[in-house]
Design a protein around this motif. Sequence first.
Motif, PDB file in Angstrom:
ATOM      1  N   UNK A  43       0.821  -1.177  -0.021  1.00 14.53           N
ATOM      2  CA  UNK A  43       0.017   0.083  -0.086  1.00 14.53           C
ATOM      3  C   UNK A  43       1.014   1.401  -0.008  1.00 14.53           C
ATOM      4  N   UNK A  44       0.950   1.759  -0.987  1.00 13.93           N
ATOM      5  CA  UNK A  44       1.699   3.049  -1.057  1.00 13.93           C
ATOM      6  C   UNK A  44       1.160   4.560  -0.930  1.00 13.93           C
ATOM      7  N   UNK A  45      -0.176   4.117  -0.748  1.00 11.96           N
ATOM      8  CA  UNK A  45      -1.012   5.621  -0.369  1.00 11.96           C
ATOM      9  C   UNK A  45      -0.286   6.780   0.364  1.00 11.96           C
ATOM     10  N   UNK A  75      -0.100  -5.988  -5.878  1.00 10.29           N
ATOM     11  CA  UNK A  75       0.343  -7.088  -5.226  1.00 10.29           C
ATOM     12  C   UNK A  75       1.285  -7.634  -6.263  1.00 10.29           C
ATOM     13  N   UNK A  76       2.430  -8.182  -6.020  1.00 10.44           N
ATOM     14  CA  UNK A  76       3.610  -8.615  -6.767  1.00 10.44           C
ATOM     15  C   UNK A  76       3.872 -10.132  -6.327  1.00 10.44           C
ATOM     16  N   UNK A 126       3.185  -1.565   3.872  1.00 10.95           N
ATOM     17  CA  UNK A 126       2.928  -0.055   3.714  1.00 10.95           C
ATOM     18  C   UNK A 126       4.070   0.721   3.502  1.00 10.95           C
ATOM     19  N   UNK A 127       4.209   1.483   2.419  1.00 10.74           N
ATOM     20  CA  UNK A 127       5.084   2.391   2.038  1.00 10.74           C
ATOM     21  C   UNK A 127       4.739   3.870   2.808  1.00 10.74           C
ATOM     22  N   UNK A 134       6.878  -0.681   6.127  1.00 12.52           N
ATOM     23  CA  UNK A 134       6.619  -0.991   7.352  1.00 12.52           C
ATOM     24  C   UNK A 134       5.324  -2.062   7.149  1.00 12.52           C
ATOM     25  N   UNK A 135       5.292  -3.248   8.063  1.00 13.38           N
ATOM     26  CA  UNK A 135       4.140  -4.120   7.982  1.00 13.38           C
ATOM     27  C   UNK A 135       3.046  -3.642   7.971  1.00 13.38           C
TER      28      UNK A 135
END
Length: 150
Positions: A43-45, A75-76, A126-127, A134-135
């Motif tokens: 999640x890069x939001x 997802x990658x 999460x970015x 971070x988780x």
Amino acid sequence: MRIVRVFRIAAAACALVAASACTPAVPRACAGPAAGAPEVEVDAGPWLRVHPGAILELCLAANCEPLSPSRELTTVQAPPQDHEGTYSLTVRSAGALVAQERVDLADQTVVGPCGTSQAMTIRRLTLGPDGRLVDTPQRQAPYATASNSP
């Protein structure tokens, strides 16, 4: 993991009762190994909101996915032929490195009603606005309340 717990509880109950009188609480279904390789959901939001107009490239080993304000979550998958479990995860913006981390996605062995199988591992990250991975905190399921009040 909850399914494994249900089967363990059912097996323990069966051990206490004569085998002929015991029926499993959950229907037995054998689906084989999990489909797909381990994967990372990012999640890069939070980062994208403080960097308006930026576009990111998320790569896990050689597999890459784009992230943008219109697609903050992606997802990658890890390469399917590689089951070592530790992969390089990089996030770049306009070619510049934003974040890099080694992630452990080792396949997990699960004992179920049909024997041992591999469970697909999903790591959620999460970015953050500062560029740190971070988780992702666990999401709480929605709940309903009931009241007897008129």
